[in-house]
Design a protein around this motif. Structure first.
Motif, PDB file in Angstrom:
ATOM      1  N   THR A  46       4.506 -12.136   2.186  1.00 42.16           N
ATOM      2  CA  THR A  46       4.128 -13.315   2.953  1.00 42.16           C
ATOM      3  C   THR A  46       2.888 -13.907   2.324  1.00 42.16           C
ATOM      4  OG1 THR A  46       4.754 -12.055   4.892  1.00 42.16           O
ATOM      5  CG2 THR A  46       3.724 -14.185   5.282  1.00 42.16           C
ATOM      6  N   ARG A  47       1.804 -13.092   2.315  1.00 39.80           N
ATOM      7  CA  ARG A  47       0.533 -13.713   1.928  1.00 39.80           C
ATOM      8  C   ARG A  47       0.441 -13.980   0.433  1.00 39.80           C
ATOM      9  NH1 ARG A  47      -2.142 -10.095   5.431  1.00 39.80           N
ATOM     10  NH2 ARG A  47       0.008  -9.576   5.760  1.00 39.80           N
ATOM     11  N   THR A  48       0.941 -13.080  -0.393  1.00 38.68           N
ATOM     12  CA  THR A  48       0.779 -13.308  -1.833  1.00 38.68           C
ATOM     13  C   THR A  48       1.582 -14.535  -2.272  1.00 38.68           C
ATOM     14  OG1 THR A  48       0.469 -10.940  -2.143  1.00 38.68           O
ATOM     15  CG2 THR A  48       0.951 -12.218  -4.107  1.00 38.68           C
ATOM     16  N   GLY A  61      -3.553  -6.063   3.575  1.00 35.13           N
ATOM     17  CA  GLY A  61      -2.443  -6.528   4.393  1.00 35.13           C
ATOM     18  C   GLY A  61      -1.128  -6.268   3.669  1.00 35.13           C
ATOM     19  N   PRO A  62      -0.040  -6.245   4.344  1.00 37.44           N
ATOM     20  CA  PRO A  62       0.055  -6.294   5.797  1.00 37.44           C
ATOM     21  C   PRO A  62      -0.455  -4.995   6.437  1.00 37.44           C
ATOM     22  CG  PRO A  62       2.235  -6.008   4.791  1.00 37.44           C
ATOM     23  CD  PRO A  62       1.273  -6.178   3.675  1.00 37.44           C
ATOM     24  N   MET A  63      -1.099  -5.125   7.590  1.00 44.74           N
ATOM     25  CA  MET A  63      -1.690  -3.942   8.228  1.00 44.74           C
ATOM     26  C   MET A  63      -0.698  -3.301   9.187  1.00 44.74           C
ATOM     27  SD  MET A  63      -5.528  -5.149   9.261  1.00 44.74           S
ATOM     28  CE  MET A  63      -5.198  -6.738   9.989  1.00 44.74           C
ATOM     29  N   GLU A  87       0.628  -2.399 -10.937  1.00 46.95           N
ATOM     30  CA  GLU A  87      -0.597  -3.197 -10.740  1.00 46.95           C
ATOM     31  C   GLU A  87      -0.337  -4.418  -9.847  1.00 46.95           C
ATOM     32  OE1 GLU A  87      -4.009  -3.936 -12.649  1.00 46.95           O
ATOM     33  OE2 GLU A  87      -3.655  -2.821 -14.495  1.00 46.95           O
ATOM     34  N   HIS A  88      -1.421  -4.915  -9.303  1.00 45.27           N
ATOM     35  CA  HIS A  88      -1.401  -6.144  -8.495  1.00 45.27           C
ATOM     36  C   HIS A  88      -2.766  -6.805  -8.760  1.00 45.27           C
ATOM     37  CE1 HIS A  88      -0.735  -8.975  -5.431  1.00 45.27           C
ATOM     38  NE2 HIS A  88      -0.572  -8.207  -4.377  1.00 45.27           N
ATOM     39  N   PRO A  89      -2.899  -7.382  -9.970  1.00 47.90           N
ATOM     40  CA  PRO A  89      -4.237  -7.790 -10.408  1.00 47.90           C
ATOM     41  C   PRO A  89      -4.919  -8.847  -9.554  1.00 47.90           C
ATOM     42  CG  PRO A  89      -2.544  -8.556 -11.956  1.00 47.90           C
ATOM     43  CD  PRO A  89      -1.870  -7.605 -11.020  1.00 47.90           C
ATOM     44  N   VAL A 140       0.215   2.314   4.710  1.00 49.76           N
ATOM     45  CA  VAL A 140       1.185   3.389   4.504  1.00 49.76           C
ATOM     46  C   VAL A 140       2.510   2.706   4.164  1.00 49.76           C
ATOM     47  CG1 VAL A 140       2.400   5.299   5.594  1.00 49.76           C
ATOM     48  CG2 VAL A 140      -0.022   4.913   6.106  1.00 49.76           C
ATOM     49  N   GLN A 141       2.964   2.882   2.919  1.00 51.29           N
ATOM     50  CA  GLN A 141       4.115   2.113   2.413  1.00 51.29           C
ATOM     51  C   GLN A 141       5.419   2.861   2.691  1.00 51.29           C
ATOM     52  OE1 GLN A 141       3.644   0.230  -1.373  1.00 51.29           O
ATOM     53  NE2 GLN A 141       1.451   0.005  -1.138  1.00 51.29           N
ATOM     54  N   ARG A 142       5.840   2.800   3.937  1.00 48.98           N
ATOM     55  CA  ARG A 142       7.009   3.597   4.331  1.00 48.98           C
ATOM     56  C   ARG A 142       8.261   3.189   3.560  1.00 48.98           C
ATOM     57  NH1 ARG A 142       5.746   4.501  10.732  1.00 48.98           N
ATOM     58  NH2 ARG A 142       4.738   2.488  10.516  1.00 48.98           N
ATOM     59  N   SER A 162       0.500   2.961  -4.263  1.00 43.48           N
ATOM     60  CA  SER A 162      -0.245   1.712  -4.201  1.00 43.48           C
ATOM     61  C   SER A 162      -0.653   1.117  -5.551  1.00 43.48           C
ATOM     62  CB  SER A 162      -1.508   1.905  -3.356  1.00 43.48           C
ATOM     63  OG  SER A 162      -2.215   0.696  -3.294  1.00 43.48           O
ATOM     64  N   ARG A 163      -0.079  -0.033  -5.847  1.00 41.72           N
ATOM     65  CA  ARG A 163      -0.504  -0.803  -7.024  1.00 41.72           C
ATOM     66  C   ARG A 163      -1.877  -1.428  -6.768  1.00 41.72           C
ATOM     67  NH1 ARG A 163       4.791  -4.247  -5.746  1.00 41.72           N
ATOM     68  NH2 ARG A 163       4.115  -5.381  -3.913  1.00 41.72           N
ATOM     69  N   VAL A 164      -2.179  -1.676  -5.495  1.00 42.74           N
ATOM     70  CA  VAL A 164      -3.489  -2.243  -5.159  1.00 42.74           C
ATOM     71  C   VAL A 164      -4.589  -1.228  -5.509  1.00 42.74           C
ATOM     72  CG1 VAL A 164      -4.922  -3.144  -3.282  1.00 42.74           C
ATOM     73  CG2 VAL A 164      -2.483  -3.671  -3.340  1.00 42.74           C
ATOM     74  N   PHE A 165      -4.327   0.027  -5.240  1.00 38.42           N
ATOM     75  CA  PHE A 165      -5.277   1.090  -5.597  1.00 38.42           C
ATOM     76  C   PHE A 165      -5.511   1.113  -7.114  1.00 38.42           C
ATOM     77  CE2 PHE A 165      -5.503   5.751  -6.822  1.00 38.42           C
ATOM     78  CZ  PHE A 165      -6.851   5.887  -6.589  1.00 38.42           C
ATOM     79  N   VAL A 173       5.388 -13.484 -10.839  1.00 39.63           N
ATOM     80  CA  VAL A 173       6.506 -12.567 -10.596  1.00 39.63           C
ATOM     81  C   VAL A 173       6.109 -11.382  -9.730  1.00 39.63           C
ATOM     82  CG1 VAL A 173       8.263 -11.118 -11.682  1.00 39.63           C
ATOM     83  CG2 VAL A 173       7.343 -13.074 -12.914  1.00 39.63           C
ATOM     84  N   ARG A 174       6.928 -11.095  -8.739  1.00 36.68           N
ATOM     85  CA  ARG A 174       6.804  -9.838  -8.003  1.00 36.68           C
ATOM     86  C   ARG A 174       8.136  -9.096  -8.107  1.00 36.68           C
ATOM     87  NH1 ARG A 174       4.339  -8.450  -2.137  1.00 36.68           N
ATOM     88  NH2 ARG A 174       2.476  -8.697  -3.390  1.00 36.68           N
ATOM     89  N   HIS A 175       8.058  -7.808  -8.435  1.00 33.99           N
ATOM     90  CA  HIS A 175       9.280  -7.018  -8.613  1.00 33.99           C
ATOM     91  C   HIS A 175       9.015  -5.578  -8.219  1.00 33.99           C
ATOM     92  CE1 HIS A 175      12.883  -5.376 -10.511  1.00 33.99           C
ATOM     93  NE2 HIS A 175      13.319  -6.615 -10.638  1.00 33.99           N
TER      94      HIS A 175
END
Ligand code: NCD
Length: 319
Positions: free
Chosen positions: A54-56, A265-267, A132-134, A225-227, A165-168, A104-106
Motif C-alpha cells: 500500500t504505502r510503498t 508498516g504495516p503494523m 533489500e528495500h533501500p 512479524v511477516q507471517r 526482513s529486507r528492511v532490516f 520493482v517489487r518482487h
C-alpha cells in the motif's frame, strides 16, 4: 551515484548525503499548496509490483506525480504473469512501451538486480524478497536524522522478525554508513542463520533480551512479524511473541524519555507493537510515511534526471 538503486550497497555515504539534501528540499515542496515540480516532465515511470503493497506503491506514485512524471501502476494480480508470462517477458513488454524508470517489487530476492540485465532504464528496487528495500532504509535514516541530528554514534535497536526482513538488511547497511550502532533483537528462531559471523563482520550487536536493550538505545525500530513468509512455527503463539518481543505499554517505561519509535508498516497492532507505542508522542511512524514521499522524489530525481547535485533554486519553483 550508480544508474540503478538495487540496495544500500550501491550508495556511498556521500550519495546518501546528497539524497537527503534533495529530500529535504522535496519535503518543503510537500508542504506547499501546489506540490508539482517540473523536474521529470515528459518522463514515464512504471511501478511494477509483483507483491502486495500500500504505502510503498502509493508513495512512489505520489513522488513521481509531484515531479510531473507520468506514473503507471502494474500489479501482478491483474497482469499477464498470472496467465503464465515469465518475469522477463513481462518486463520486456512493459519497457518496450517506452519507459524512463522502473520501480520493482518482487517476492524473489535478486529479482530487481536480474531486471537490470534486461532493460536500459534505471531500475529502483522497492523490495526484493528477503534481500533489500533501500528506499525504506533511506527514509528511516532520514526521519531519524531529522529527529536526532547526526546519527554518528547513535544506538538503534532493530527488533522483530529479522530473518524475513529486507528492511532490516537495508537498515543495517545504511545506519552503518551513517555511523550509527545497531543492536539486532529477535527470538532465536527469528534471528537470521549465521548471524554471529555476519554481526562480527558488519559490526552490529545481537540480543535475545529486549528488556535489557531498551534502556540503552537512542531509537527503537520495530519490524513486522511477516507471517506470509513463514512456513512453520517460529514462535509458540502470538501472545508469547508479544510477551517476549512486543513493544508493550509497560516496556515504554524502559525507554529513556523521548526515545523515538519507528515501524516501517504495516503494523500488527497488539502483536509486535502496542497501540500505546504506535500512537505515542515519540512515535515517528507517520513521519516515516511522509518522509517516504520526499525520499522517493529525491531518488527518482537523481536517477531519472541524471542529476548528481541537489536541486537548483529555479527547479524547485514549481510548474
Ligand atoms: C516493508 C516491506 O514490504 O518490506 N513494508 C513497507 O515497505 N512499508 C516491511 C513489511 O512488510 O513488514
Amino acid at each position: 551515484m550508480k544508474k540503478h538503486l538495487i540496495g544500500i550497497e550501491d550508495l556511498t555515504a556521500g550519495d546518501i548525503g546528497t539524497l537527503f539534501e534533495t529530500a529535504a528540499q522535496m519535503h518543503d515542496v510537500q508542504r506547499r499548496e501546489v506540490k508539482k515540480l517540473p523536474a521529470l516532465r515528459g518522463r514515464t515511470v512504471i511501478n511494477l509490483f509483483f507483491e502486495d503493497s500500500t504505502r510503498t506503491r502509493s508513495s512512489f506514485e505520489i513522488a513521481g506525480k509531484w515531479l510531473s512524471a507520468d506514473v503507471i501502476n502494474i500489479s501482478a494480480k491483474g497482469s499477464s504473469t498470472s496467465k503464465g508470462e515469465s518475469l522477463r517477458d513481462t518486463v520486456l513488454t512493459v519497457t518496450a512501451m517506452g519507459v524512463d524508470g522502473l520501480v520493482v517489487r518482487h517476492s524473489a530476492s535478486g529479482a530487481a538486480e536480474q531486471i537490470t540485465q534486461w532493460v536500459d532504464c534505471p531500475v529502483i528496487n522497492a523490495g526484493d524478497g528477503m534481500h533489500e528495500h533501500p528506499t525504506q532504509a533511506l527514509l528511516d535514516a532520514y526521519t531519524l536524522q531529522r529527529h536526532l541530528g547526526s546519527l554518528e554514534g547513535k544506538h538503534v535497536a532493530i527488533v522483530g522478525d529479522l530473518t524475513h526482513s529486507r528492511v532490516f538488511r537495508s537498515n543495517l547497511l545504511s545506519l552503518a554508513k551513517l555511523g550509527a550502532r545497531v543492536t539486532a533483537v529477535a527470538p532465536p528462531t527469528l534471528m537470521p542463520a549465521g548471524v554471529g559471523q555476519w554481526a562480527a563482520e558488519a559490526g552490529f550487536a545481537t540480543s535475545y533480551d529486549l528488556d535489557e536493550v531498551l534502556p540503552e538505545v537512542d531509537a527503537v525500530m520495530m519490524l513486522r512479524v511477516q507471517r506470509e513468509r513463514m512456513s512453520g512455527g517460529y514462535f509458540p503463539s502470538p501472545r508469547e511473541y508479544t510477551i517476549g518481543y512486543g513493544l508493550t505499554r509497560p516496556r515504554l517505561d524502559l525507554l529513556r524519555a523521548d526515545v523515538p519509535i519507528l515501524h516501517p508498516g504495516p503494523m500488527n497492532r497488539g502483536l509486535e507493537i502496542a497501540p500505546e507505542a504506535a500512537d505515542a508522542a515519540s512515535s515517528l511512524v507517520l513521519d516515516q510515511v511522509s518522509a517516504g514521499v520526499a525520499i522517493r522524489m529525491s531518488v527518482l530525481y537523481h536517477l531519472l534526471a541524471g542529476e548528481p547535485e541537489p536541486l537548483k533554486p529555479e527547479t524547485i519553483k514549481g510548474v
